[in-house]
Design a protein around this motif. Sequence first.
Motif, PDB file in Angstrom:
ATOM      1  N   THR A 153      -2.199   9.430  -4.207  1.00 53.49           N
ATOM      2  CA  THR A 153      -2.059   8.376  -3.202  1.00 53.49           C
ATOM      3  C   THR A 153      -3.201   8.411  -2.186  1.00 53.49           C
ATOM      4  O   THR A 153      -3.424   7.430  -1.495  1.00 53.49           O
ATOM      5  CB  THR A 153      -0.734   8.498  -2.444  1.00 53.49           C
ATOM      6  OG1 THR A 153      -0.727   9.730  -1.695  1.00 53.49           O
ATOM      7  CG2 THR A 153       0.458   8.480  -3.383  1.00 53.49           C
ATOM      8  N   ILE A 183       1.895  -2.666  -6.391  1.00 52.18           N
ATOM      9  CA  ILE A 183       1.551  -1.431  -5.691  1.00 52.18           C
ATOM     10  C   ILE A 183       0.047  -1.213  -5.819  1.00 52.18           C
ATOM     11  O   ILE A 183      -0.512  -1.329  -6.910  1.00 52.18           O
ATOM     12  CB  ILE A 183       2.307  -0.225  -6.293  1.00 52.18           C
ATOM     13  CG1 ILE A 183       3.822  -0.381  -6.098  1.00 52.18           C
ATOM     14  CG2 ILE A 183       1.820   1.073  -5.677  1.00 52.18           C
ATOM     15  CD1 ILE A 183       4.270  -0.383  -4.663  1.00 52.18           C
ATOM     16  N   TRP A 215       0.866  -1.177   0.000  1.00 44.96           N
ATOM     17  CA  TRP A 215       0.000   0.000   0.000  1.00 44.96           C
ATOM     18  C   TRP A 215       0.902   1.227   0.000  1.00 44.96           C
ATOM     19  O   TRP A 215       1.348   1.689   1.035  1.00 44.96           O
ATOM     20  CB  TRP A 215      -0.907  -0.017   1.225  1.00 44.96           C
ATOM     21  CG  TRP A 215      -1.847   1.133   1.305  1.00 44.96           C
ATOM     22  CD1 TRP A 215      -2.413   1.808   0.269  1.00 44.96           C
ATOM     23  CD2 TRP A 215      -2.351   1.746   2.499  1.00 44.96           C
ATOM     24  NE1 TRP A 215      -3.233   2.808   0.729  1.00 44.96           N
ATOM     25  CE2 TRP A 215      -3.210   2.796   2.085  1.00 44.96           C
ATOM     26  CE3 TRP A 215      -2.167   1.511   3.859  1.00 44.96           C
ATOM     27  CZ2 TRP A 215      -3.876   3.611   3.005  1.00 44.96           C
ATOM     28  CZ3 TRP A 215      -2.832   2.316   4.772  1.00 44.96           C
ATOM     29  CH2 TRP A 215      -3.681   3.354   4.351  1.00 44.96           C
ATOM     30  N   VAL A 216       1.181   1.755  -1.193  1.00 45.02           N
ATOM     31  CA  VAL A 216       2.168   2.823  -1.329  1.00 45.02           C
ATOM     32  C   VAL A 216       1.735   4.082  -0.592  1.00 45.02           C
ATOM     33  O   VAL A 216       2.576   4.879  -0.158  1.00 45.02           O
ATOM     34  CB  VAL A 216       2.429   3.111  -2.828  1.00 45.02           C
ATOM     35  CG1 VAL A 216       1.253   3.816  -3.465  1.00 45.02           C
ATOM     36  CG2 VAL A 216       3.702   3.916  -3.015  1.00 45.02           C
ATOM     37  N   SER A 217       0.441   4.271  -0.414  1.00 44.79           N
ATOM     38  CA  SER A 217      -0.056   5.455   0.291  1.00 44.79           C
ATOM     39  C   SER A 217       0.353   5.473   1.757  1.00 44.79           C
ATOM     40  O   SER A 217       0.322   6.530   2.394  1.00 44.79           O
ATOM     41  CB  SER A 217      -1.584   5.516   0.186  1.00 44.79           C
ATOM     42  OG  SER A 217      -2.012   5.317  -1.146  1.00 44.79           O
ATOM     43  N   PRO A 248       7.285   7.746  -0.029  1.00 47.91           N
ATOM     44  CA  PRO A 248       7.213   6.634  -0.991  1.00 47.91           C
ATOM     45  C   PRO A 248       8.383   6.602  -1.975  1.00 47.91           C
ATOM     46  O   PRO A 248       8.758   5.534  -2.449  1.00 47.91           O
ATOM     47  CB  PRO A 248       5.888   6.879  -1.722  1.00 47.91           C
ATOM     48  CG  PRO A 248       5.529   8.292  -1.441  1.00 47.91           C
ATOM     49  CD  PRO A 248       6.110   8.630  -0.121  1.00 47.91           C
ATOM     50  N   PHE A 287      10.964   4.284  -0.610  1.00 47.39           N
ATOM     51  CA  PHE A 287      10.618   2.865  -0.763  1.00 47.39           C
ATOM     52  C   PHE A 287      10.892   2.394  -2.184  1.00 47.39           C
ATOM     53  O   PHE A 287      11.484   1.325  -2.402  1.00 47.39           O
ATOM     54  CB  PHE A 287       9.145   2.649  -0.410  1.00 47.39           C
ATOM     55  CG  PHE A 287       8.610   1.305  -0.807  1.00 47.39           C
ATOM     56  CD1 PHE A 287       9.007   0.162  -0.132  1.00 47.39           C
ATOM     57  CD2 PHE A 287       7.724   1.175  -1.868  1.00 47.39           C
ATOM     58  CE1 PHE A 287       8.530  -1.088  -0.509  1.00 47.39           C
ATOM     59  CE2 PHE A 287       7.237  -0.059  -2.247  1.00 47.39           C
ATOM     60  CZ  PHE A 287       7.647  -1.190  -1.566  1.00 47.39           C
ATOM     61  N   LEU A 288      10.487   3.188  -3.175  1.00 46.83           N
ATOM     62  CA  LEU A 288      10.695   2.800  -4.570  1.00 46.83           C
ATOM     63  C   LEU A 288      12.179   2.751  -4.916  1.00 46.83           C
ATOM     64  O   LEU A 288      12.628   1.871  -5.658  1.00 46.83           O
ATOM     65  CB  LEU A 288       9.966   3.782  -5.490  1.00 46.83           C
ATOM     66  CG  LEU A 288       8.434   3.808  -5.356  1.00 46.83           C
ATOM     67  CD1 LEU A 288       7.831   4.892  -6.223  1.00 46.83           C
ATOM     68  CD2 LEU A 288       7.841   2.450  -5.703  1.00 46.83           C
TER      69      LEU A 288
END
Length: 236
Positions: free
Chosen positions: A232, A136, A82-84, A89, A92-93
């Motif tokens: 997001t 994602i 859950w990228v939100s 973010p 993370f990417l």
Amino acid sequence: LQKQMVKTIALLQKAIKGIIVMTGELDDMFNSSLNNQVPEIWTKGGIGYPSLKPLSSWFEDMLLRFEFFRNWIETGVPVSFWVSSFYFPQGFLTSILQGYSRENVIPVDQLSFEFRIEDSDDAELFTDAPEEGVYIYGLFMDGMGWDYEEMALKDQDFGVMFIKCPVINFIPWQDKVPNKEKYSCPLYKTSVRAGTLSTTGHSTNYVLSIEMECGPEETPVYYILKGAALLTMLND
């Protein structure tokens, strides 16, 4: 954020009882609570994450974020992310690219993402991790819709402002060449679509652009003029 909330709520309770002085910050926090707004004292200085939600929705959203990371810690790496829920973010990417870089001995500055749009917006349907990259979910489409038959963008239905975006497989890719026939859709944290450049060199709102297949009769320019974007989170 949790520490700041616990600390300031305790101080506000004492100030209301008259035990301590009601400072300007505590007074603003009290008024924000009455107006269902997130107190600035919880967000300023990078303590809290960017959000336009009212306090009631923001609190529920915050609990869901905590739950996502608690499950990650207790049950292991999730099948989809859950990228939100990430405060940052972009970090993370970047870590996904770094992991792929180390595993395949490829310079990380040669890597970017290829995007594969899946045929569902329900992350629970995916029981296994993808062969490459990560799933994602949790994004929203603003100014566009998705045709699951054509697997391409379309106009959103009349009267519908936001649509859940399908799950997207982010695949690390070496020396990726942009596809000019696809719409390079910008992803933002909030609907403000504006931010400032942080000390990390990243925007505080813009995350990255995701290539998406255009409809059979449309070109990327059509969606650019519409201002189509991914978010997001919503404002409600």
